[in-house]
Design an enzyme around this catalytic site. Structure first.
Site, PDB file in Angstrom:
ATOM      1  N   CYS A 167      19.295  -2.728   3.252  1.00 29.68           N
ATOM      2  CA  CYS A 167      18.398  -3.699   3.056  1.00 29.68           C
ATOM      3  C   CYS A 167      19.123  -4.937   2.699  1.00 29.68           C
ATOM      4  O   CYS A 167      20.120  -5.022   1.873  1.00 29.68           O
ATOM      5  CB  CYS A 167      17.203  -3.512   2.361  1.00 29.68           C
ATOM      6  SG  CYS A 167      16.032  -5.000   2.229  1.00 29.68           S
ATOM      7  N   CYS A 176      16.813  -7.191  -4.349  1.00 35.98           N
ATOM      8  CA  CYS A 176      15.948  -6.821  -5.760  1.00 35.98           C
ATOM      9  C   CYS A 176      16.689  -6.095  -6.435  1.00 35.98           C
ATOM     10  O   CYS A 176      16.887  -4.830  -6.115  1.00 35.98           O
ATOM     11  CB  CYS A 176      14.704  -6.109  -4.981  1.00 35.98           C
ATOM     12  SG  CYS A 176      14.034  -7.105  -3.524  1.00 35.98           S
ATOM     13  N   CYS A 206      16.115  -2.046  -6.793  1.00 31.94           N
ATOM     14  CA  CYS A 206      15.935  -1.293  -5.549  1.00 31.94           C
ATOM     15  C   CYS A 206      17.267  -0.561  -5.261  1.00 31.94           C
ATOM     16  O   CYS A 206      18.261  -1.029  -4.948  1.00 31.94           O
ATOM     17  CB  CYS A 206      15.527  -2.311  -4.643  1.00 31.94           C
ATOM     18  SG  CYS A 206      15.058  -1.151  -3.211  1.00 31.94           S
ATOM     19  N   CYS A 235       1.342   6.067   3.653  1.00 31.20           N
ATOM     20  CA  CYS A 235       1.979   4.845   3.475  1.00 31.20           C
ATOM     21  C   CYS A 235       3.329   4.650   3.966  1.00 31.20           C
ATOM     22  O   CYS A 235       4.138   5.449   3.451  1.00 31.20           O
ATOM     23  CB  CYS A 235       1.820   4.301   1.885  1.00 31.20           C
ATOM     24  SG  CYS A 235       2.811   2.791   1.766  1.00 31.20           S
ATOM     25  N   CYS A 284      -1.270   2.862   5.625  1.00 30.41           N
ATOM     26  CA  CYS A 284      -0.895   1.400   4.787  1.00 30.41           C
ATOM     27  C   CYS A 284       0.613   1.616   5.248  1.00 30.41           C
ATOM     28  O   CYS A 284       1.248   2.321   5.578  1.00 30.41           O
ATOM     29  CB  CYS A 284      -0.768   2.210   3.308  1.00 30.41           C
ATOM     30  SG  CYS A 284      -0.116   0.610   2.429  1.00 30.41           S
ATOM     31  N   CYS A 314      -2.696  -4.385  -0.654  1.00 32.07           N
ATOM     32  CA  CYS A 314      -2.201  -3.496  -1.886  1.00 32.07           C
ATOM     33  C   CYS A 314      -1.206  -4.334  -2.520  1.00 32.07           C
ATOM     34  O   CYS A 314       0.001  -4.626  -1.808  1.00 32.07           O
ATOM     35  CB  CYS A 314      -1.915  -2.088  -1.141  1.00 32.07           C
ATOM     36  SG  CYS A 314      -1.030  -1.011  -2.237  1.00 32.07           S
ATOM     37  N   ARG A 367      -3.313   2.082  -9.222  1.00 31.90           N
ATOM     38  CA  ARG A 367      -2.465   3.222  -9.015  1.00 31.90           C
ATOM     39  C   ARG A 367      -1.435   3.433 -10.012  1.00 31.90           C
ATOM     40  O   ARG A 367      -0.651   2.529 -10.028  1.00 31.90           O
ATOM     41  CB  ARG A 367      -1.809   3.094  -7.654  1.00 31.90           C
ATOM     42  CG  ARG A 367      -1.089   4.188  -7.041  1.00 31.90           C
ATOM     43  CD  ARG A 367      -0.639   4.386  -5.715  1.00 31.90           C
ATOM     44  NE  ARG A 367      -1.760   4.297  -4.910  1.00 31.90           N
ATOM     45  CZ  ARG A 367      -1.723   3.208  -3.878  1.00 31.90           C
ATOM     46  NH1 ARG A 367      -0.868   2.361  -3.859  1.00 31.90           N
ATOM     47  NH2 ARG A 367      -2.949   3.102  -3.136  1.00 31.90           N
TER      48      ARG A 367
HETATM   49  N1  SAM Z   1      11.180  -3.796   1.710  1.00 32.48           N
HETATM   50  C1  SAM Z   1       9.812  -3.961   1.454  1.00 32.48           C
HETATM   51  C2  SAM Z   1       9.344  -4.771   0.303  1.00 32.48           C
HETATM   52  O1  SAM Z   1      10.196  -5.192  -0.331  1.00 32.48           O
HETATM   53  O2  SAM Z   1       8.236  -5.252   0.348  1.00 32.48           O
HETATM   54  C3  SAM Z   1       8.941  -2.757   1.374  1.00 32.48           C
HETATM   55  C4  SAM Z   1       9.592  -1.488   0.378  1.00 32.48           C
HETATM   56  S1  SAM Z   1       9.671  -1.759  -1.177  1.00 32.48           S
HETATM   57  C5  SAM Z   1      10.994  -0.501  -1.650  1.00 32.48           C
HETATM   58  C6  SAM Z   1       8.202  -1.448  -1.854  1.00 32.48           C
HETATM   59  C7  SAM Z   1       8.166  -2.073  -3.350  1.00 32.48           C
HETATM   60  O3  SAM Z   1       8.497  -0.752  -3.999  1.00 32.48           O
HETATM   61  C8  SAM Z   1       8.756  -3.260  -4.207  1.00 32.48           C
HETATM   62  O4  SAM Z   1       8.297  -4.081  -3.864  1.00 32.48           O
HETATM   63  C9  SAM Z   1       8.734  -2.586  -5.413  1.00 32.48           C
HETATM   64  O5  SAM Z   1       7.620  -3.061  -6.238  1.00 32.48           O
HETATM   65  C10 SAM Z   1       8.919  -0.991  -5.510  1.00 32.48           C
HETATM   66  N2  SAM Z   1      10.195  -0.435  -6.179  1.00 32.48           N
HETATM   67  C11 SAM Z   1      11.233  -0.253  -5.383  1.00 32.48           C
HETATM   68  N3  SAM Z   1      12.096   0.129  -6.187  1.00 32.48           N
HETATM   69  C12 SAM Z   1      11.648   0.550  -7.210  1.00 32.48           C
HETATM   70  C13 SAM Z   1      12.160   1.294  -8.498  1.00 32.48           C
HETATM   71  N4  SAM Z   1      13.334   1.705  -8.631  1.00 32.48           N
HETATM   72  N5  SAM Z   1      11.085   1.585  -9.261  1.00 32.48           N
HETATM   73  C14 SAM Z   1       9.778   1.231  -9.192  1.00 32.48           C
HETATM   74  N6  SAM Z   1       9.444   0.317  -8.186  1.00 32.48           N
HETATM   75  C15 SAM Z   1      10.174   0.175  -7.329  1.00 32.48           C
HETATM   76  C1  DTB Z   2       4.653   0.740  -4.750  1.00 32.10           C
HETATM   77  O1  DTB Z   2       4.161  -0.225  -5.380  1.00 32.10           O
HETATM   78  N1  DTB Z   2       5.575   1.549  -5.334  1.00 32.10           N
HETATM   79  C2  DTB Z   2       5.968   2.448  -4.148  1.00 32.10           C
HETATM   80  C3  DTB Z   2       5.217   1.925  -2.734  1.00 32.10           C
HETATM   81  N2  DTB Z   2       4.302   0.660  -3.400  1.00 32.10           N
HETATM   82  C4  DTB Z   2       6.021   1.399  -1.664  1.00 32.10           C
HETATM   83  C5  DTB Z   2       7.378   2.512  -3.763  1.00 32.10           C
HETATM   84  C6  DTB Z   2       8.039   2.962  -5.092  1.00 32.10           C
HETATM   85  C7  DTB Z   2       9.409   3.149  -4.944  1.00 32.10           C
HETATM   86  C8  DTB Z   2      10.282   3.758  -5.982  1.00 32.10           C
HETATM   87  C9  DTB Z   2      11.715   4.038  -5.614  1.00 32.10           C
HETATM   88  C10 DTB Z   2      12.129   4.718  -4.518  1.00 32.10           C
HETATM   89  O2  DTB Z   2      11.582   5.887  -4.428  1.00 32.10           O
HETATM   90  O3  DTB Z   2      12.972   4.116  -3.782  1.00 32.10           O
HETATM   91 FE1  SF4 Z   3      14.798  -4.478   0.473  1.00 33.86          FE
HETATM   92 FE2  SF4 Z   3      14.226  -2.718  -1.746  1.00 33.86          FE
HETATM   93 FE3  SF4 Z   3      13.792  -5.196  -1.919  1.00 33.86          FE
HETATM   94 FE4  SF4 Z   3      12.322  -3.961  -0.280  1.00 33.86          FE
HETATM   95  S1  SF4 Z   3      12.273  -3.716  -2.454  1.00 33.86           S
HETATM   96  S2  SF4 Z   3      13.198  -5.922   0.128  1.00 33.86           S
HETATM   97  S3  SF4 Z   3      13.701  -2.486   0.320  1.00 33.86           S
HETATM   98  S4  SF4 Z   3      15.827  -4.733  -1.575  1.00 33.86           S
END
Ligand code: SAM
Ligand code: DTB
Ligand code: SF4
Length: 329
Positions: free
Chosen positions: A67, A71, A74, A111, A142, A202, A274
């Site tokens: 990506c 973030c 992530c 989802c 979702c 959501c 959740r």
């Molecule tokens: N790329 C899209 C976005 O950022 O909206 C969708 C997928 S993203 C992984 C969805 C959500 O997962 C993020 O907005 C964040 O709130 C959550 N998330 C990602 N990595 C995480 C982590 N290491 N611990 C907790 N929540 C996480």
């Molecule tokens: C949300 O609030 N948490 C989920 C879902 N919406 C998409 C994602 C959590 C991701 C946790 C890190 C991972 O497994 O990559």
């Molecule tokens: Fe990309 Fe992860 Fe950020 Fe979603 S949360 S925009 S997958 S870097």
């Protein structure tokens, strides 16, 4: 039960005029003695929901890693060196097989997540095919695909999507510490498009990223003051992944996580709150407190998007011990 679910679905109009919360009021909730806070949250919960029903959502990463965004939490950002293996978009057949297995295990919502800043049109066409197929199994759908451009939310709605997940992640004053490649206003623009297209929203955030209690209160205030507030509110505890900038952050005291759930419940009484990421590292006792504090939804299945989640057997055993049952949609 049916009445409660219909109540939730039909509540957009009445939440528009719901009581609004300022940050100081929510900080005051956080500052309550723990028992008083939980009692209040549980009382609110019982006014609107079957207190022993928990909604089960299963996640699937339909496009993993690589990506462009940064973030800081992530593991899927191309900018960080993590052990996540990139994977191109899954086939519709692979997604349907995973959804069928999730349904068989008892999940009612599926989802689909993608590691994009936002979907290109050809990506969206493929996701639209996935949505139709998963809906055909009789599950709620979702998707979380990043930022949406004009018209994309409408396409998803027409495809039969029920919910769009897009988190505001953290308080406005802390957002810039975590993400630099997009602003929170960008996220709010997408949330507006999702709402205008008639999709259920959501939207939640992550705690345990080194923010203050005041920032946690500000995150909850921002969610609670949306008009209407989101139908689903995922509260994530940071899953610390090696190679991400937030790896090594001091862990949040888990009772503070429970307090965050309670504040979400009190301020968004009719939302599905959740208990989301971070459950794998949570002792059962903490999860029990989260349910007592008004959490009525979990991610279910041994994987979130790329990281682990409790296995189905562990969750079934926990539900049995607590006399909880899955919410049917
Ligand atoms: N790329 C899209 C976005 O950022 O909206 C969708 C997928 S993203 C992984 C969805 C959500 O997962 C993020 O907005 C964040 O709130 C959550 N998330 C990602 N990595 C995480 C982590 N290491 N611990 C907790 N929540 C996480
Ligand atoms: C949300 O609030 N948490 C989920 C879902 N919406 C998409 C994602 C959590 C991701 C946790 C890190 C991972 O497994 O990559
Ligand atoms: Fe990309 Fe992860 Fe950020 Fe979603 S949360 S925009 S997958 S870097």
């Amino acid at each position: 039960m049916t009445t409660l679910i219909n109540d939730r679905r039909d509540r957009a109009a009445d939440t528009a005029s719901a009581e609004r919360w300022n940050i100081a009021q929510i900080e005051a909730l956080f500052n309550l003695p723990f028992n008083d806070l939980i009692y209040r949250a549980q009382s609110v919960h019982r006014q609107h929901f079957d207190p022993n029903a928990v909604q089960l959502s299963t996640l699937l990463s339909v496009k993993t890693g690589g990506c462009a965004e940064d973030c800081g939490y992530c593991p899927q950002s191309a900018r960080f060196h993590t052990s996540i293996e990139n994977q191109d978009m899954l086939s519709v057949d692979a997604v349907v097989a995973a959804a069928r297995a999730a349904k068989h295990s008892g999940a009612t919502r599926f989802c689909m997540g993608a590691a994009w800043r936002g979907p290109k049109q050809r990506d969206l066409d493929q996701v639209i095919a996935m949505i139709g197929a998963v809906r055909g199994l009789g599950m709620e759908t979702c998707a979380t695909l990043g930022m949406l451009k004009e018209g994309q939310a409408e396409q998803l709605k027409s495809a039969g999507l029920d919910y769009y997940n897009h988190n505001i992640d953290t308080a406005p004053d802390f957002y810039g510490e975590v993400i630099s490649t997009r602003t929170q206003d960008d996220r709010l623009d997408t949330l507006g498009r999702v709402r205008d297209a008639g999709l259920n929203v959501c939207c939640g955030g992550i705690v345990g990223m080194g923010e203050t209690r005041a920032s946690r209160a500000a995150l909850i205030a921002q969610l609670a003051n949306m008009e209407p507030y989101p139908e689903s509110v995922p509260i994530n505890n940071l899953v610390q992944v090696e190679g991400t900038p937030l790896h090594g952050t001091e862990a949040l005291d888990l009772l503070e996580f429970v307090r965050t759930i309670a504040c979400a419940r009190i301020t968004m009484p009719k939302a599905m709150v959740r208990l989301s990421a971070g459950r794998q590292d949570m002792p059962e006792g903490i999860q029990v407190l989260c349910f007592l504090a008004g959490a009525n939804s979990i991610f279910y299945g041994e994987k979130l998007l790329t990281t682990g989640n409790p296995d189905v057997e562990a969750d079934r055993s926990l539900f049995e011990k607590l006399g909880l049952h899955p919410l049917q949609c």
